[in-house]
Structure formats: C-alpha cells, structure tokens
Write an enzyme that holds these catalytic residues in place. Structure first.
Site, PDB file in Angstrom:
ATOM      1  N   ASP A 103       0.874  -1.171   0.000  1.00 52.78           N
ATOM      2  CA  ASP A 103       0.000   0.000   0.000  1.00 52.78           C
ATOM      3  C   ASP A 103       0.916   1.227   0.000  1.00 52.78           C
ATOM      4  O   ASP A 103       2.135   1.113   0.201  1.00 52.78           O
ATOM      5  CB  ASP A 103      -0.898  -0.038   1.239  1.00 52.78           C
ATOM      6  CG  ASP A 103      -1.890   1.107   1.274  1.00 52.78           C
ATOM      7  OD1 ASP A 103      -2.310   1.571   0.196  1.00 52.78           O
ATOM      8  OD2 ASP A 103      -2.231   1.554   2.387  1.00 52.78           O
ATOM      9  N   ASP A 105      -0.121   4.941   1.393  1.00 57.73           N
ATOM     10  CA  ASP A 105      -0.286   5.813   2.568  1.00 57.73           C
ATOM     11  C   ASP A 105      -0.065   5.049   3.864  1.00 57.73           C
ATOM     12  O   ASP A 105      -0.668   3.994   4.096  1.00 57.73           O
ATOM     13  CB  ASP A 105      -1.688   6.442   2.571  1.00 57.73           C
ATOM     14  CG  ASP A 105      -1.878   7.393   1.402  1.00 57.73           C
ATOM     15  OD1 ASP A 105      -1.132   8.375   1.304  1.00 57.73           O
ATOM     16  OD2 ASP A 105      -2.770   7.121   0.565  1.00 57.73           O
ATOM     17  N   ALA A 244     -17.629  14.272   5.010  1.00 62.01           N
ATOM     18  CA  ALA A 244     -16.665  15.370   4.908  1.00 62.01           C
ATOM     19  C   ALA A 244     -15.237  14.842   4.785  1.00 62.01           C
ATOM     20  O   ALA A 244     -14.438  15.354   3.986  1.00 62.01           O
ATOM     21  CB  ALA A 244     -16.792  16.290   6.123  1.00 62.01           C
ATOM     22  N   VAL A 248     -12.706  15.288   1.525  1.00 57.83           N
ATOM     23  CA  VAL A 248     -11.362  15.856   1.617  1.00 57.83           C
ATOM     24  C   VAL A 248     -10.373  15.008   0.819  1.00 57.83           C
ATOM     25  O   VAL A 248      -9.475  15.536   0.147  1.00 57.83           O
ATOM     26  CB  VAL A 248     -10.934  15.950   3.098  1.00 57.83           C
ATOM     27  CG1 VAL A 248      -9.433  16.190   3.225  1.00 57.83           C
ATOM     28  CG2 VAL A 248     -11.701  17.068   3.796  1.00 57.83           C
ATOM     29  N   HIS A 249     -10.548  13.679   0.861  1.00 59.67           N
ATOM     30  CA  HIS A 249      -9.644  12.789   0.145  1.00 59.67           C
ATOM     31  C   HIS A 249     -10.002  12.706  -1.344  1.00 59.67           C
ATOM     32  O   HIS A 249      -9.139  12.881  -2.214  1.00 59.67           O
ATOM     33  CB  HIS A 249      -9.689  11.389   0.762  1.00 59.67           C
ATOM     34  CG  HIS A 249      -9.025  11.297   2.098  1.00 59.67           C
ATOM     35  ND1 HIS A 249      -7.662  11.245   2.252  1.00 59.67           N
ATOM     36  CD2 HIS A 249      -9.536  11.259   3.366  1.00 59.67           C
ATOM     37  CE1 HIS A 249      -7.344  11.171   3.533  1.00 59.67           C
ATOM     38  NE2 HIS A 249      -8.465  11.170   4.234  1.00 59.67           N
ATOM     39  N   ASP A 386      -1.633  -0.813   6.096  1.00 59.12           N
ATOM     40  CA  ASP A 386      -1.860  -0.292   7.445  1.00 59.12           C
ATOM     41  C   ASP A 386      -3.300  -0.476   7.915  1.00 59.12           C
ATOM     42  O   ASP A 386      -3.569  -0.403   9.113  1.00 59.12           O
ATOM     43  CB  ASP A 386      -1.503   1.198   7.513  1.00 59.12           C
ATOM     44  CG  ASP A 386      -2.493   2.059   6.739  1.00 59.12           C
ATOM     45  OD1 ASP A 386      -2.572   1.903   5.505  1.00 59.12           O
ATOM     46  OD2 ASP A 386      -3.188   2.884   7.359  1.00 59.12           O
TER      47      ASP A 386
END
Length: 541
Positions: A103, A105, A244, A248-249, A386
């Site tokens: 992955d 992030d 929200a 944002v992402h 993660d």
C-alpha cells in the site's frame, strides 16, 4: 457439615454407658474430636476463618507495598523488546516469499502530525460551508492527545469507545462527546459491558491513522451540540463527518495541499530505498496497490526517494506493477476491469488490459483479474498495508501472506520497555493476584469489615496502577494494543486475525536475513511484542 454433627452427638451419648472403661475412653476421644469439629464449624460460621485469611492476605499486601518503594534490580535487567522488530503471529519463511506488494499511505509513505490537523480543518470547513453546520464549529481545534487507532463509534447512541479482546467496552474508555462515561452509565445504556450481535450492528470501526481526525471531529461536534443544547441524531453526525472526511480525500484537497509542501507533511526515511532496492536485487517481484490517485503517489515517491535515486532514474523502475485508485476493499471481491492510465494526458485508455507492462500505470481492477494476469498465487505473495480491513482482510482470505504496518508500534514498545511502565505492570499483577486470593478464599457470608477494608485498599491500588499505565500512552484511551488492565484490545484481536506479521514500517525487514525463518515464540499466547512482567520479580533481590 452441621447435619452430620447433629447425627453424631446423640449417637455418642447413647452408646457411652454400655461399654467398658477402655472403650468408653475411646468414645470420649471421639466425642472430644467431634466437639472440636463443632467449634470449627461455629468459627467458620462466625467469620473467624475468613478474618484469618483476610489477615494473611493483608500481611502479603503490606509486604508487597514495601517492595513497591523501589524498582527491583531483576526488573531492570529484563530484556527490552525491539521497537523496530518484526512480530510474528504465523510462521513465515522469508525465502519462500517471491512477490512483495505494498500500500502507499502510512505504509511506504509516513506522515507528520500536521496531516491530521490538515484533514480535521478541511473537513470541519466542509461541514460548515457545504452541510450548513454552525459556524461556531470553525473554532474547533484538532487534539492529537485524544484519539487512538482501533476505536469504535456507536452511531445510534453517539458513543466513542474502545473494546477489549472479547468485544467488551473498556469502562474507562467510553465517551459521549468529550465526556467520559461512568461504568454505571455504560451498564444503564447497554445493560452490560459486552457488545452483543444486535448492538454491534450500530458500531463503525475507526481502524487506520486517517481515522484520528475523524474520531476527534465526531467527538467535538457531539460535545458542541450537547453544550449548545441542540437536538441532533448521532447517526447523522457520523454520516456527515464521514462524508466530509471522504470529500477531503476524493476531491484531492488534501493531496494537493500535501504536494504543495512535502517537507511539512511527509517524513523521509533513507532506509526505504535500500529496502526496495534490496528486494529488486534479489530478484523479487514487486507491486504497488493503492487507493490514492497516481499523481499524488508519484509526487510523494519522488520526494521520499529524491536523495537516493540517481539522475534520470524513476521510482517506478523498482516496481513490476503500479496500480492506483484500486478502490480497496472492493478490489478483492469485485469484477471491475483494469484500465491503463495515460500519465501525459491524465486519462484512461479504452483498450483491454491483459498484461502488465513495467512502464505503464493501471487504475481500478480486481483481485481475480490481477491473479489471472500475473499468475502470482498463494503464500509466495506478501502484502504490506496499514488498514486491517481495507488492506489485509482480503489478501488474507485470498491466501496471501500479510504484514500490518502499525506506525504507533515503535512508541508503544518504547513505553513498555521503560522501567516505570514495567514497575506499574508488576504492581498491577501483584494486586490482582491478591484480589483473586481474597475473592477465592472468603465466602459472601464471611465478608467482614476487615475484608471490606482490604478489598477497597487493593482495588484503589489497582486503579492507581491502571491509571498510571494508561496515561503513559494516551490519557483518554490508553494504549492501542492493550486495555487498562494490561490485556489485549479488540484492535489487537484483529491484528492477530488478519496479520501474519506486524511491524512499524516495511524497512524493518532490512534487519533480518533474506532467508530468515520468522516463527511464533512458543511462550506467547496472543501479541508477541507484549511482555507481561511477572509479579515474582518483587521477590528477587
């Protein structure tokens, strides 16, 4: 016992006059023994034995308190756990691994604390500007000391909580807004601390590091509505905050802000390139599978590896396959086709993808097609991620080996290695052993004032030790892997379930030989990084 004595006494009195003096003397001895038995029964009934046991346990506790005055030398000499170690839930031979997947992030890329504050601020602005939340919400500030990973939010009751290994609510880790609930309030709401199947339907998990800002914003909004005496539905609060955070992402707001100032948000690690290069040099296949868009991954990897890559080199040369916008966890169960991404024109091609080329980048796709194209199957593949559910649950069920990347692990192990923590842990074990003796040797009818006094003293000492240990990690929720009682948390349960190994960052594999056999320690029951300090250390000098 009393019914037996009532039978024996009249029997002995009726027989004594009929026998000779020698036989009579024998019955007198028996009668004397029976009388002593009666006295012992009476003494038990009156609490005499209970008080003796309480006194003995009190003496043990007094002796233990004297040993609490200083840290035993044996405790200081206990081996420390490695904060950068690899901890094993299932045996693994590294030379059997031929394919490494990652992955992006919080796996290859790690972020500073500034990122959580950025996500929090962008999300609260979206709530006010787009969803018409009160403008007073703009005054909220992210509190990094409040949330931890692995919390649950009850969207029907508005409670943010931590669960133990068995799915019960931690009594000192349940919040309505920013107010901690008392144990009695939890019981009043749920009827029990244990979360049943019906109640679990209302719980949503906050399992990755990106959830820190989400958990904090949910709690702050609930608390604000309570303070302002505004009516609200807690399920709407979760729905709006989650929307929200997702905005944002998905809108790219957070991605563009990070790339505008990489040194502020991204944490460089010189070992990352060496680890990837080592795998490549040993002939391992490598792929990147992320939900983030390619431009964001590309900008981040360029920054992270700029000090290691040569002029004209590309980070993509380290990977055989690069897949972005994979939409995990749906990637593992859907039939969505792969699309080739044109990096120059920023658009998707329309041709069918039936092979992966190292010079290309791919979007979307699914596990089924991935396996058909690559022919990479089963335990030769290991995937690093993660998020326990989005990243690891699917690969685990598909037969891949899995490695959980838990960046908080280093700090938690460093705390557990400290003498102060191990000292409190040993004290807690001593007190809990004495409480067990007290409960096990004194019946309900024997609970005298001495018992109550000792019980309260032991319980207060236990609470002090628990509180001291909790505050070393996080004042609100304690440790990620542990409960206040020193047992494993619900988050630890999922790590044990879905991660074959876990560590703080992928580069930690550099410290192990490529042919190493990672095996589960024979003396560990659940989490191999967690050493329980034995109370017997206080008896050694």
């Amino acid at each position: 016992m009393a019914s037996i004595s009532k039978f024996l006494r009249p029997l002995s009195r009726s027989l004594i006059p009929r026998f000779s003096s020698a036989i009579e003397a024998g019955f007198r001895r028996r009668f004397s023994a029976e009388t002593k038995l009666e006295e012992e029964i009476a003494r038990i009934r009156d609490g005499g034995v209970g008080d003796e046991q309480v006194t003995r346990i009190q003496r043990e506790f007094d002796a233990a308190k004297n040993s609490f005055l200083k840290i035993p030398e044996a405790l200081r000499m206990m081996p420390a756990m490695n904060p950068e170690g690899i901890y094993i839930n299932k045996n693994m031979r590294l030379n059997n691994l031929q394919v490494y997947g990652f992955d992006y992030d919080y796996t290859l890329a790690h972020y500073s604390a500034s990122l959580q504050r950025l996500i929090y601020d962008l999300a609260k602005e979206h709530l006010v500007n787009e969803l018409r939340y009160p403008e007073s919400c703009l005054k909220f500030e992210y509190d990094p000391a409040f949330p931890i990973r692995g919390l649950y939010y009850d969207k029907f009751k508005g409670l943010l909580m931590k669960l133990d290994f068995f799915g019960s609510i931690e009594p000192d880790c349940c919040y309505f807004g920013r107010r901690k609930l008392r144990r009695e309030e939890i019981i009043e709401i749920y009827g029990t601390r244990h979360i049943g199947r019906d109640q679990a339907r209302g719980l949503v998990s906050l399992m990755d590091v990106f959830c820190f800002s989400e958990a904090c914003l949910i709690a702050d909004i609930v608390q604000h509505f309570v303070d302002e005496q505004l009516e609200f539905d807690s399920s709407y609060v979760y729905q709006d905050v989650n929307h929200a955070i997702q905005h944002v992402h998905r809108s790219g707001l957070v991605h563009r802000e990070i790339l505008s100032n990489p040194p502020k948000y991204l944490v460089k690690n010189g070992q990352l390139y060496h680890f990837l290069r080592m795998l490549r040099d040993k002939g391992k296949k490598m792929f990147l599978l992320t939900n983030s868009p390619y431009y964001f991954v590309d900008g981040g990897m360029r920054f992270l590896l700029e000090d290691s890559l040569g002029c004209g080199d590309s980070w993509r040369e380290l990977f055989d396959v690069v897949i972005a916008k994979a939409n995990k966890p749906d990637f593992y169960t859907s039939d969505r086709p792969f699309r080739c991404y044109d990096m120059d024109k920023d658009r998707l091609a329309f041709t069918k993808v039936d092979a992966f080329l190292p010079s290309k980048v791919y979007y979307h796709g699914c596990l089924k097609s991935f396996l058909q194209i690559t022919k990479w199957h089963g335990p030769e593949v290991i995937y690093f991620g993660d998020h326990l559910f989005s990243d690891l649950r699917g690969p685990s069920k598909a037969g891949w080996r899995t490695a959980a990347i838990i960046c908080e692990l280093e700090n938690e192990i460093q705390i557990q290695n400290k003498d102060s923590y191990r000292f409190e842990q040993a004290k807690l074990h001593i007190v809990q052993e004495l409480l067990g003796k007290l409960h096990g040797s004194v019946t309900t009818s024997q609970k005298s004032k001495a018992y109550q006094s000792l019980f309260e003293e032991l319980n207060n000492e236990r609470q002090r030790a628990r509180c001291a240990m909790k505050k070393m990690f996080n004042k609100s929720f304690g440790a990620t892997f542990l409960t206040d009682a020193g047992q494993e948390s619900w988050f630890a349960y999922h790590i044990h379930q879905y991660a074959d190994v876990y560590t703080s960052k992928p580069e930690n594999f550099l410290f192990y030989p490529s042919e190493a056999w990672l095996h589960v320690p024979h003396d560990i029951k659940i989490m191999p990084h967690h050493i329980k300090v034995p109370s017997s250390l206080f008896n050694k000098h």
